[in-house]
Design a protein around this motif. Structure first.
Motif, PDB file in Angstrom:
ATOM      1  N   GLU A  38       0.838  -1.087  -0.013  1.00  0.00           N
ATOM      2  CA  GLU A  38       0.073   0.035   0.026  1.00  0.00           C
ATOM      3  C   GLU A  38       0.834   1.179  -0.038  1.00  0.00           C
ATOM      4  O   GLU A  38       2.004   1.060   0.398  1.00  0.00           O
ATOM      5  CB  GLU A  38      -0.842  -0.106   1.326  1.00  0.00           C
ATOM      6  N   PRO A  39       0.341   2.434  -0.292  1.00  0.00           N
ATOM      7  CA  PRO A  39       1.031   3.680  -0.371  1.00  0.00           C
ATOM      8  C   PRO A  39       1.514   4.103   0.984  1.00  0.00           C
ATOM      9  O   PRO A  39       0.950   3.947   1.826  1.00  0.00           O
ATOM     10  CB  PRO A  39       0.174   4.681  -0.917  1.00  0.00           C
ATOM     11  N   THR A  40       2.769   4.262   1.185  1.00  0.00           N
ATOM     12  CA  THR A  40       3.452   4.445   2.349  1.00  0.00           C
ATOM     13  C   THR A  40       3.949   5.917   2.604  1.00  0.00           C
ATOM     14  O   THR A  40       5.238   6.294   1.906  1.00  0.00           O
ATOM     15  CB  THR A  40       4.666   3.482   2.684  1.00  0.00           C
ATOM     16  N   HIS A  41       3.505   6.614   3.642  1.00  0.00           N
ATOM     17  CA  HIS A  41       4.203   7.742   3.981  1.00  0.00           C
ATOM     18  C   HIS A  41       5.336   7.501   4.656  1.00  0.00           C
ATOM     19  O   HIS A  41       5.384   7.016   5.744  1.00  0.00           O
ATOM     20  CB  HIS A  41       3.299   8.764   4.554  1.00  0.00           C
ATOM     21  N   GLY A  42       6.382   8.237   4.193  1.00  0.00           N
ATOM     22  CA  GLY A  42       7.764   8.314   4.973  1.00  0.00           C
ATOM     23  C   GLY A  42       8.663   9.120   4.608  1.00  0.00           C
ATOM     24  O   GLY A  42       8.437  10.087   3.372  1.00  0.00           O
ATOM     25  N   MET A  43       9.915   9.394   5.189  1.00  0.00           N
ATOM     26  CA  MET A  43      11.071  10.569   4.820  1.00  0.00           C
ATOM     27  C   MET A  43      12.221   9.629   4.162  1.00  0.00           C
ATOM     28  O   MET A  43      12.442   8.539   4.725  1.00  0.00           O
ATOM     29  CB  MET A  43      11.470  10.984   6.300  1.00  0.00           C
ATOM     30  N   TYR A  44      12.487  10.273   3.101  1.00  0.00           N
ATOM     31  CA  TYR A  44      13.680   9.868   2.247  1.00  0.00           C
ATOM     32  C   TYR A  44      14.612  10.751   2.636  1.00  0.00           C
ATOM     33  O   TYR A  44      14.623  12.030   2.507  1.00  0.00           O
ATOM     34  CB  TYR A  44      13.276   9.765   0.676  1.00  0.00           C
ATOM     35  N   GLU A  45      15.877  10.329   3.135  1.00  0.00           N
ATOM     36  CA  GLU A  45      17.018  10.964   3.492  1.00  0.00           C
ATOM     37  C   GLU A  45      17.969  11.138   2.132  1.00  0.00           C
ATOM     38  O   GLU A  45      17.774  10.283   0.896  1.00  0.00           O
ATOM     39  CB  GLU A  45      17.823  10.236   4.534  1.00  0.00           C
ATOM     40  N   PRO A  46      19.014  11.938   2.002  1.00  0.00           N
ATOM     41  CA  PRO A  46      19.801  11.964   0.950  1.00  0.00           C
ATOM     42  C   PRO A  46      20.514  10.379   0.704  1.00  0.00           C
ATOM     43  O   PRO A  46      21.043  10.135   1.761  1.00  0.00           O
ATOM     44  CB  PRO A  46      20.809  13.044   1.237  1.00  0.00           C
ATOM     45  N   ILE A  74      17.925   8.913  -6.910  1.00  0.00           N
ATOM     46  CA  ILE A  74      18.843   9.531  -6.008  1.00  0.00           C
ATOM     47  C   ILE A  74      18.074  10.690  -5.425  1.00  0.00           C
ATOM     48  O   ILE A  74      17.169  11.289  -6.084  1.00  0.00           O
ATOM     49  CB  ILE A  74      20.060  10.251  -6.565  1.00  0.00           C
ATOM     50  N   VAL A  75      18.011  10.926  -3.999  1.00  0.00           N
ATOM     51  CA  VAL A  75      17.609  11.859  -3.330  1.00  0.00           C
ATOM     52  C   VAL A  75      18.492  12.932  -2.693  1.00  0.00           C
ATOM     53  O   VAL A  75      19.407  12.219  -2.082  1.00  0.00           O
ATOM     54  CB  VAL A  75      16.484  11.161  -2.243  1.00  0.00           C
ATOM     55  N   SER A  76      18.375  14.094  -2.776  1.00  0.00           N
ATOM     56  CA  SER A  76      19.488  14.965  -2.280  1.00  0.00           C
ATOM     57  C   SER A  76      19.115  15.867  -1.262  1.00  0.00           C
ATOM     58  O   SER A  76      20.001  16.621  -0.442  1.00  0.00           O
ATOM     59  CB  SER A  76      19.792  15.999  -3.428  1.00  0.00           C
ATOM     60  N   VAL A  77      18.020  15.573  -0.669  1.00  0.00           N
ATOM     61  CA  VAL A  77      17.480  16.455   0.594  1.00  0.00           C
ATOM     62  C   VAL A  77      16.632  15.427   1.412  1.00  0.00           C
ATOM     63  O   VAL A  77      15.996  14.505   0.766  1.00  0.00           O
ATOM     64  CB  VAL A  77      16.909  17.844   0.370  1.00  0.00           C
ATOM     65  N   ASP A  78      16.376  15.658   2.754  1.00  0.00           N
ATOM     66  CA  ASP A  78      15.258  14.835   3.457  1.00  0.00           C
ATOM     67  C   ASP A  78      13.786  15.454   2.827  1.00  0.00           C
ATOM     68  O   ASP A  78      13.641  16.419   2.984  1.00  0.00           O
ATOM     69  CB  ASP A  78      15.289  15.148   4.787  1.00  0.00           C
ATOM     70  N   LEU A  79      13.210  14.346   2.300  1.00  0.00           N
ATOM     71  CA  LEU A  79      11.884  14.638   1.746  1.00  0.00           C
ATOM     72  C   LEU A  79      10.855  13.685   2.346  1.00  0.00           C
ATOM     73  O   LEU A  79      10.883  12.654   2.403  1.00  0.00           O
ATOM     74  CB  LEU A  79      11.714  14.259   0.096  1.00  0.00           C
ATOM     75  N   PRO A  80       9.474  14.362   2.658  1.00  0.00           N
ATOM     76  CA  PRO A  80       8.390  13.645   2.922  1.00  0.00           C
ATOM     77  C   PRO A  80       7.648  13.054   1.630  1.00  0.00           C
ATOM     78  O   PRO A  80       7.297  13.808   0.934  1.00  0.00           O
ATOM     79  CB  PRO A  80       7.440  14.333   3.604  1.00  0.00           C
ATOM     80  N   VAL A  81       7.764  11.812   1.372  1.00  0.00           N
ATOM     81  CA  VAL A  81       7.305  11.339   0.187  1.00  0.00           C
ATOM     82  C   VAL A  81       6.300  10.109   0.274  1.00  0.00           C
ATOM     83  O   VAL A  81       6.091   9.520   1.536  1.00  0.00           O
ATOM     84  CB  VAL A  81       8.227  10.585  -1.012  1.00  0.00           C
TER      85      VAL A  81
END
Length: 300
Positions: A38-46, A74-81
């Motif tokens: 299922e869609p998961t809300h979370g934080m992606y770090e760099p 690639i993720v370059s900042v902390d992002l709520p996705v």
């Protein structure tokens, strides 16, 4: 692709069950899922994320990014996705690996090898690129060190260094350089993000966020929006609601207390914004998550 099969076999060995698996290799995390999630809300770090088997997608501000064996993220900042595994079965589970990116290590490579340090125009902090055979080979050797724990201290830094070097010289070099350079717009936005994360449950103070980033209000708002696809205030709201959700699901707080703990003074406003983000009122959403906790594990 031989390298892809080899990497998949290693991840399957060291991530034998569904979920997130930390490893003795610094900065390396493995993921497995035997079914779509299922869609998961979370934080992606760099971080740099590579997939050996299956397919994953993340959504940020209405944009969808899909990565698999052919494409890396690639993720370059902390992002709520919002992330979800979209291709996985019991026989062929989703298998992925994440390498957290160290700005100091990246900057050292830039200086040592005199690589291009020019800052490109600011862009959204999520990028996709083709996964090369050289990158797969380096990742396979890094994960393979889990079979020889006594070698990790000596050899893991070498394999990680190769991965970082290939990032700095490959298709994603422009985005990676922004992480490494202290005075880049990405780095300034990162400092603003760090302030918001440390003070997310306090009243929003734009002047203090600007001071932390060393940017004017207009410049910060423009670059923050470009990089994260949301305003600083919207970013704070995402952090508040995700933390409140964690508190409710873990039974640490009831809905009203959780809302107050993350900075909401109005229970009705909290419930309204919670439902808008997560698609259900707090109590109903928490009950659903407790029934399917595995869906909340795959965030990388």
């Amino acid at each position: 692709m031989p390298h892809l099969n080899a990497l998949a076999a290693l991840i399957a060995r060291y991530a034998p069950t569904d979920g997130t698996h930390d490893t003795p290799v610094p900065n390396l995390t493995l993921y497995r899922s035997s079914q779509p999630t299922e869609p998961t809300h979370g934080m992606y770090e760099p971080a740099f994320c590579i997939v050996a088997q299956g397919r994953k997608q993340i959504e940020l501000a209405g944009e969808t990014y899909i990565y698999d064996g052919a494409r890396s993220l690639i993720v370059s900042v902390d992002l709520p996705v919002v992330g979800r595994v979209i291709e996985a079965t019991e026989n062929e589970p989703y298998l992925g690996a994440k390498l957290s990116l160290d700005p100091k290590a990246l900057n050292a490579l830039l200086i040592e090898h005199r690589l291009d340090r020019r800052e490109p125009p600011a862009g959204v902090a999520v990028s996709l690129a083709d996964t090369t055979g050289e990158m797969l080979d380096a990742f396979t050797r890094l994960v393979g060190l889990l079979a020889a724990p006594h070698d990790i201290g000596a050899l893991a830094p070498l394999a990680e260094r190769e991965i970082l070097y290939r990032l700095l010289t490959g298709a994603l070099a422009a985005r990676v350089r922004q992480i490494a350079t202290a005075d880049s717009k990405i780095s300034q936005v990162n400092r603003a993000i760090d302030w918001i994360k440390r003070n997310f449950n306090q009243p929003f103070r734009m002047e203090q966020v600007c001071a932390a980033a060393n940017m004017s209000p207009s410049a910060l708002h423009a670059h923050f929006k470009t990089v994260t696809s949301m305003s600083p205030l919207q970013y704070q709201k995402h952090l508040r609601l995700q933390e409140a959700r964690r508190l409710i699901v873990s039974n640490a707080r009831d809905a009203a207390t959780a809302g107050h703990a993350v900075g909401y003074e109005s229970p009705s406003q909290f419930s309204r914004e919670y439902r808008r983000l997560f698609g259900a009122p707090p109590i109903r959403d928490a009950a659903r998550l407790r029934e399917t906790p595995a869906a909340e594990l795959s965030v990388g």
